[in-house]
Design an enzyme around this catalytic site. Structure first.
Site, PDB file in Angstrom:
ATOM      1  N   SER A  39      57.639  37.786  32.005  1.00  0.00           N
ATOM      2  CA  SER A  39      57.196  36.689  31.139  1.00  0.00           C
ATOM      3  C   SER A  39      56.315  37.219  30.020  1.00  0.00           C
ATOM      4  O   SER A  39      55.330  37.918  30.269  1.00  0.00           O
ATOM      5  CB  SER A  39      56.364  35.676  31.923  1.00  0.00           C
ATOM      6  N   HIS A  94      63.630  37.005  41.095  1.00  0.00           N
ATOM      7  CA  HIS A  94      62.360  36.834  41.799  1.00  0.00           C
ATOM      8  C   HIS A  94      62.584  36.540  43.286  1.00  0.00           C
ATOM      9  O   HIS A  94      63.591  35.929  43.662  1.00  0.00           O
ATOM     10  CB  HIS A  94      61.551  35.684  41.174  1.00  0.00           C
ATOM     11  N   GLU A 193      48.849  29.810  42.956  1.00  0.00           N
ATOM     12  CA  GLU A 193      47.884  29.827  44.049  1.00  0.00           C
ATOM     13  C   GLU A 193      47.000  28.586  44.004  1.00  0.00           C
ATOM     14  O   GLU A 193      46.766  27.989  42.952  1.00  0.00           O
ATOM     15  CB  GLU A 193      46.963  31.055  43.939  1.00  0.00           C
ATOM     16  N   SER A 212      55.924  39.007  41.175  1.00  0.00           N
ATOM     17  CA  SER A 212      56.954  40.045  41.030  1.00  0.00           C
ATOM     18  C   SER A 212      56.323  41.414  41.228  1.00  0.00           C
ATOM     19  O   SER A 212      55.254  41.552  41.803  1.00  0.00           O
ATOM     20  CB  SER A 212      57.585  39.949  39.637  1.00  0.00           C
TER      21      SER A 212
END
Ligand code: 8IG
Length: 272
Positions: A39, A94, A193, A212
């Site tokens: 990303s 992923h 998270e 990742s």
């Protein structure tokens, strides 16, 4: 038998088949450097050199189309100014896609089978250090694998001391002496998270959280490659910043940092 079945029967034979396909379709017998774009790093390949061939991920044996908006589903062969051949994987699988760890590391094994001796892993991640504003690139010095998975199967006891090459981190700091470094914790995702999990990650020594890289780095080391990792902090991890996380924020931080990190990555690759 479909290529996915093949991947699940013999992952190393599947990697060999992918490498043979890549060599054939790119007309490059052997590549030198593999680069995985995460990303925010999508534009980075453009400065590395001249793209001599572009394949779409799903045509290469064992690869899948990317599941995430903002990820580029191509595999490119790039010729650098000093004659190195880079294999640019814009299509990471992923762990949270549920296709299994073999699928996650297939591109890494294919790159190794295609001749790559250096593996450059990039990602977008959450930062735990509030000195690292969104858009800050950070060198990965080590990782904590919180996936409870490994790409290795059987009695494959691979040493991971200095997994993230200190030699290449040194080269990166020659390019940009302001680069910081940190420990990357790979969570499974796809949820971000909780603030409590971010505090847990901090206490066990993490500086960066993402979804990742760690599993890929392990597979890269196992395949004999020298591994380099660099993260783009695209957001402060949950609870570090008062504002909730959004995928839009991640994409925007990547776009804003794009030119700087593209130059950085190209300059590091030129030094390898
Ligand atoms: I971009 O804050 C990106 N990826 N786990 N946490 C985790 N992955 C991420 C984050 C984040 N930001």
């Amino acid at each position: 038998m479909s290529t996915t079945d093949f991947l699940n029967t013999d992952p190393f034979a599947a990697a060999r088949a992918a490498a043979d396909y890549i060599a054939e379709e790119t007309a490059v017998d052997s590549h030198d450097v593999a680069l995985v774009l995460g990303s925010g790093w999508g534009a980075a390949a453009d400065l590395i050199g001249e793209t001599t061939a572009t394949l779409s991920a799903e045509e290469v044996p064992g690869f899948h189309a990317p599941a995430v908006e903002g990820h580029v589903g191509t595999i490119r062969s790039v010729l650098t100014a000093d004659g190195k051949r880079a294999l640019v994987l814009g299509a990471r699988t992923h762990y949270y896609e549920g296709k299994g760890v073999r699928a996650v590391v297939h591109g890494i094994r294919a790159a190794a089978a295609a001749g790559c001796t250096t593996l450059v892993l990039t990602n977008g991640c959450g930062g735990l250090n509030d000195n690292w504003a969104p858009g800050t690139p950070v060198l990965i010095k080590d990782h904590i694998n919180l996936t409870a998975a490994s790409p290795l199967e059987g009695a494959t006891f691979v040493d991971l001391t200095d997994l993230y090459s200190s030699r290449i981190r040194g080269l990166a700091r020659e390019v940009d002496p302001t680069l910081g470094e940190g420990v990357y914790a790979q969570f499974t995702g796809p949820h971000y998270e909780t603030p409590a999990e971010v505090q847990y990650a901090k206490r066990i020594g993490a500086d960066l959280v993402g979804m990742s890289t760690a599993l890929e780095a392990i597979a890269g080391r196992h395949a004999g490659m020298e591994v380099f990792g660099i993260s783009l902090v695209t957001n402060l991890a949950a609870g570090i910043s008062p504002v909730p996380l959004s995928h839009q924020e991640v994409i925007e931080a990547g776009q804003a940092a794009g030119p700087r990190i593209s130059r950085l990555l190209a300059d590091i690759i030129a030094k390898l």
